[in-house]
Design an enzyme around this catalytic site. Structure first.
Site, PDB file in Angstrom:
ATOM      1  N   TYR A 127     -28.174  45.221  42.604  1.00  0.00           N
ATOM      2  CA  TYR A 127     -27.417  45.431  41.393  1.00  0.00           C
ATOM      3  C   TYR A 127     -26.359  46.733  41.605  1.00  0.00           C
ATOM      4  CZ  TYR A 127     -27.224  44.959  36.540  1.00  0.00           C
ATOM      5  OH  TYR A 127     -27.195  44.506  35.206  1.00  0.00           O
ATOM      6  N   LYS A 186     -22.171  45.087  40.852  1.00  0.00           N
ATOM      7  CA  LYS A 186     -21.653  45.471  40.061  1.00  0.00           C
ATOM      8  C   LYS A 186     -20.509  46.916  40.444  1.00  0.00           C
ATOM      9  CE  LYS A 186     -24.362  42.577  37.086  1.00  0.00           C
ATOM     10  NZ  LYS A 186     -24.074  41.721  36.811  1.00  0.00           N
ATOM     11  N   ASN A 226     -20.216  35.810  33.236  1.00  0.00           N
ATOM     12  CA  ASN A 226     -21.216  36.564  33.057  1.00  0.00           C
ATOM     13  C   ASN A 226     -22.577  36.781  33.492  1.00  0.00           C
ATOM     14  OD1 ASN A 226     -23.283  38.263  30.496  1.00  0.00           O
ATOM     15  ND2 ASN A 226     -24.008  36.603  30.392  1.00  0.00           N
ATOM     16  N   VAL A 266     -23.035  29.350  39.722  1.00  0.00           N
ATOM     17  CA  VAL A 266     -21.531  30.201  39.611  1.00  0.00           C
ATOM     18  C   VAL A 266     -20.722  29.903  40.578  1.00  0.00           C
ATOM     19  CG1 VAL A 266     -22.026  31.217  37.317  1.00  0.00           C
ATOM     20  CG2 VAL A 266     -22.590  32.613  39.526  1.00  0.00           C
TER      21      VAL A 266
END
Ligand SMILES: NC(=O)c1ccc[n+]([C@@H]2O[C@H](COP(=O)([O-])OP(=O)(O)OC[C@H]3O[C@@H](n4cnc5c(N)ncnc54)[C@H](O)[C@@H]3O)[C@@H](O)[C@H]2O)c1
Length: 267
Positions: A164, A168, A99, A73
């Site tokens: 993480y 996010k 995603n 990605v």
């Protein structure tokens, strides 16, 4: 007619790309868009999995293009090539679901910079690259919808989740910036923010004793983990014209987890 096609008839014939689509939430999202009658491009780095989930999804859908692309990605050239090829084949691009994501859970004092950098590369740079490559195609057409995947850990925090949570939360902020910038092009940008979802990965971690799903259920006001279809329905809603006035939002689907500041363990 499938439930998805009946609820969101305007999605029929739309072209949708889902990244991280070889398994888990991404695959559930790709399946839901296919059931809604969309052309779907499944993008992932796992060519083996793509090699069988793609044909399985394409079976008995003769009028729909179900394509796969092996692309990391954050590789802008590979992503752009896959997207423009798919858009040329299907007449445009309406929805991008960025995603793909990885976790990098470890105590912050021990977290290796290689794992930190991988999380940044996939979770944040990858979302930016995919969103931008999609928007460049969409602005040549009638606009579209970009969905990013944040997490409830993008709006709250937990120990041993430095990379993480940071990535996010970055995705949540990026989503708002892009929504504001691209609104004049008719492109809406929203973030999906799931809580714990019963994916194969979660089931595997529980089996290995690395995740206590019973404790997670007790911690959740609703008393159960999310299901992949909960997130898929949220994505379809945000992709449909019925949500035309929603952009720049982070939509949390977590059974009440982040709302609960009291969070005593329930029996
Ligand atoms: N499962 C949950 O409970 C949960 C909760 C909140 C948020 N999320 C987020 O949802 C997304 C999907 O999670 P999941 O549980 O389905 O994960 P998963 O590990 O089951 O699947 C992730 C997929 O992404 C692919 N991928 C990894 N790196 C990639 C790269 N560089 N380029 C392209 N593809 C790549 C993997 O090959 C895999 O197929 C992630 O962003 C995750 O952070 C999941």
């Amino acid at each position: 007619m499938t439930t998805e096609a009946a609820i969101y008839p305007d999605l029929r014939g739309r072209s949708v790309c889902v990244t991280g689509a070889a398994r888990g939430l991404g695959l559930a999202l790709a399946e839901a868009y296919a059931r809604a009658g969309c052309h779907v491009l499944l993008m992932d780095i796992d060519g083996d999995e793509l090699g069988w989930v793609g044909p399985e999804l394409a079976a008995e859908r003769p009028g729909q293009v179900i394509a796969t692309a092996m692309a990391p990605v954050s590789d802008e050239d590979a992503v752009t090539k896959a997207l423009t090829g798919f858009a040329a084949r299907t007449g445009g691009l309406s929805v991008m679901v960025a995603n793909a994501g990885v976790s990098a859970n470890a105590p912050s004092l021990d977290l290796g910079l290689d794992r930190w950098n991988t999380a940044l590369d996939v979770n944040l740079t990858g979302v930016f690259v995919c969103a931008r490559a999609a928007a460049r195609v969409m602005r040549e057409g009638d606009g579209g919808v970009v969905l990013t995947t944040s997490s409830m850990y993008g709006v709250t925090a937990g120990p041993e989740r430095a990379a993480y949570c940071a990535t996010k939360a970055g995705v949540a902020a990026l989503t708002k910036v892009l929504a504001v910038e691209w609104a004049p092009h008719g492109i809406r940008v929203n973030a999906l923010a799931p809580g714990y979802v019963e994916t194969e990965l979660v089931a595997r971690l529980a089996e290995d004793g690395r995740l206590d799903t019973e404790a997670l259920r007790r911690r959740t006001p609703r008393g159960s983990l999310g299901r992949p279809e909960d997130i898929a329905h949220l994505a379809l809603f945000l992709s449909s014209g019925v949500s035309a006035n929603i952009t720049g939002q982070v939509l949390v689907s977590d059974g009440g987890w982040t709302a609960d500041g009291y969070a005593v363990t329930r029996s």
